[in-house]
Design an enzyme around this catalytic site. Sequence first.
Site, PDB file in Angstrom:
ATOM      1  N   HIS A  67      87.428  25.945 -48.519  1.00  0.00           N
ATOM      2  CA  HIS A  67      87.879  24.531 -47.948  1.00  0.00           C
ATOM      3  C   HIS A  67      87.331  23.323 -48.802  1.00  0.00           C
ATOM      4  O   HIS A  67      85.542  23.520 -48.895  1.00  0.00           O
ATOM      5  CB  HIS A  67      88.227  23.632 -46.195  1.00  0.00           C
ATOM      6  N   CYS A 204      78.934  23.959 -37.896  1.00  0.00           N
ATOM      7  CA  CYS A 204      78.663  25.296 -38.760  1.00  0.00           C
ATOM      8  C   CYS A 204      78.461  23.202 -39.823  1.00  0.00           C
ATOM      9  O   CYS A 204      78.784  22.143 -39.410  1.00  0.00           O
ATOM     10  CB  CYS A 204      79.837  25.761 -39.426  1.00  0.00           C
TER      11      CYS A 204
END
Length: 709
Positions: A67, A204
């Site tokens: 991503h 994250c």
Amino acid sequence: MTDQIITPDLVALDADFGSSTTEVIQKLAGLVHAAGRATDQAVLASDAKAREAKSGTGVPGGVAIPHCRSEAVTKPTLAFARLANGVDFSGPDGDAHLVFLIAAPAGGGKEHLKILSKLARALVRKDFLAGLREAETPERIVELVLSVVNAPAKKKPAADAAATGAAGAGAAGATAASASAAGSEAAAPAAKSGVTRIVAITACPTGIAHTYMAADSLTQGADARDDVDLVVETQGSSAVTPVDPKTIEAADAVIFATDVGVKDRERFAGKPVIESGVKRAINEPTKMIDEAVAASKNPRAHRVAGTAGSSSAAEAEEQKGLGWGKRIQQAVMTGVSYMVPFVAAGGLLLALGFLLAGYDVGSDDGWKAIVLGNSLTNLPANEVVFDGTTYNFDRSGLLLYLGAVCFATGQMSMGFIVAALSGYIAYALAGRPGIVPGFVGGAVSVLVGAGFIGGLVTGIVAGLVAMWIGSWKVPRFVASLMPVVIIPLLSSLTVGALMFLLLGRPLAALMNGLQDWLTSMSGSSAAILGIIIGLMMCSDLGGPINKAAYLFGTAGLSTGDEASLKIMAAVMATGMVPPIALSVATFVRKNLFTPAEQENGKSSWLLGLSFVSEGAIPFAAADPLRVIPSMMLGGATTGALSMIFGVTSQAPHGGIFVIFAIAPWWGFIVSIIAGVLVGAVAVIAMKQFWPNKAAEAAAAKAEKAPAKA
């Protein structure tokens, strides 16, 4: 159909997309580009591969979720491939066969992140993964994915309706809603006995996928047992709704599964805590829950600092022995990470000012005379008179004025670096109460001439003092004044008094001695300093030692003296060596590297030219005993030559792309080339004469794969 996040033309079933992560990402980017959702396939693929190089995106279940945010993406998009031949995305289950490319616009808002987070959360559901594996048409894949990303937030029982309704429909909102609902239950007197109540934080760096997958992995692990009541707060890129304070108060233990700092960590002060990276919560949720349960029953367990009366003196002493060194190290790294944007923006603006206006714009206060005495309608000539002083410049007109504006803006940014370093070190130790005394201490450090050394000291002192004052037991009517008046006042007064009365002059003397020593260095002594810088920059490739060397280099930029500029040049040059050297090595002796390393080598040279040392991390992580010593040797070579040539850099970042701010430019390039050659030869020799069996096995497997096909 075109507004949907995924469409049939973004799906490839049982496809052969190659044998490497780079090839798979390239093909998926091609699907996005062909669907008219990206303006440039190469840019999108490059952005996704750069993210993948930082850490693999493989997750349990044979799934990968590369991503990125990219300027090439025009709308939030999912591309999906079910691979005929699995590819290693560094997942815990080996090769991935189900791969989603999450492509987000660079300037996109947060609504699409809520949609993407729903997908990430669904990837821990076995029924969803089974549906992806069994689907026979792209349309079925689209149906499955849309059923997840378009699903409304789950409704809570009637008793919890108010909490659920307040949270909103996004994934982060849904998580926070269940947290609030669970908080009401946790604080209720009727809570079941024998149940361990746990609060978890997941986060994250990108906040798109792993944050929410970790949350659901922990939730599913808790749902499978009767002895645990778990509430999760996701601190992702979507809006964060904090856990109800009553839930935290009632919690028996805390889990921090994060790769970044926990926001408002002080809320959990005194609670037993289990800490790990976010991936561990995805891979080992049950084990982490077991550890949290055990910690809740252990009176000597490690606890979140910042509260009084929650631990005995013996427990506090044990915490100090076990964790203070690590905590202070992490706090310093936090301070450096917050300081770096000030340095990068300010340093590059200074360099741009020199490029436009010439180097004499930085002499004396010439830049100040121009920005305060001139304007776009009153452009400066070669000679500027301001406040009774005459300044002469080689250039004039619009370029001189714009260059002075850039230089002045850069100077203002650079003026914050010591205060930012100190302030955010204190913040990392004490939370928000530490910010004010930290910034004040940093400003005092600049005033008394203690520089960045003073900033390090005042940051630590301010954090510890603010933490201590915050631990005081005070009457309720005083408690509301603590964070906004009492803690900032007393901690700032303490830090200021310590600096002015006790620490300021010794630290200033130390800083001046260091500057004098650096200024006096030449010849062999300068080369030794360059070797030390090279060894530090290449030892952990972005870790604490690397950051310490970078701090050493950037801290002197605000002074502008030549010795500091030489150190900055050596820091940047040596940090560029590892990715370029490893890229060269993969081209020269391809068979000594795994297929994944070969693919990384195709792009790591560009990261190196940009001064992104982290481009070498995949190589170092896979084979540290051969790679790291070789890169340290190359970095030491570059550092020594850079100092011998007297190379200076006005810019703190940018690599080869800020060559205009480096002098002599040829010395910079020669130093890098020499270090790259030494590093490449060294790593080839290490791998040749000390073979890596894992690499050989992977290469052999890759050679056999085409034959089987």
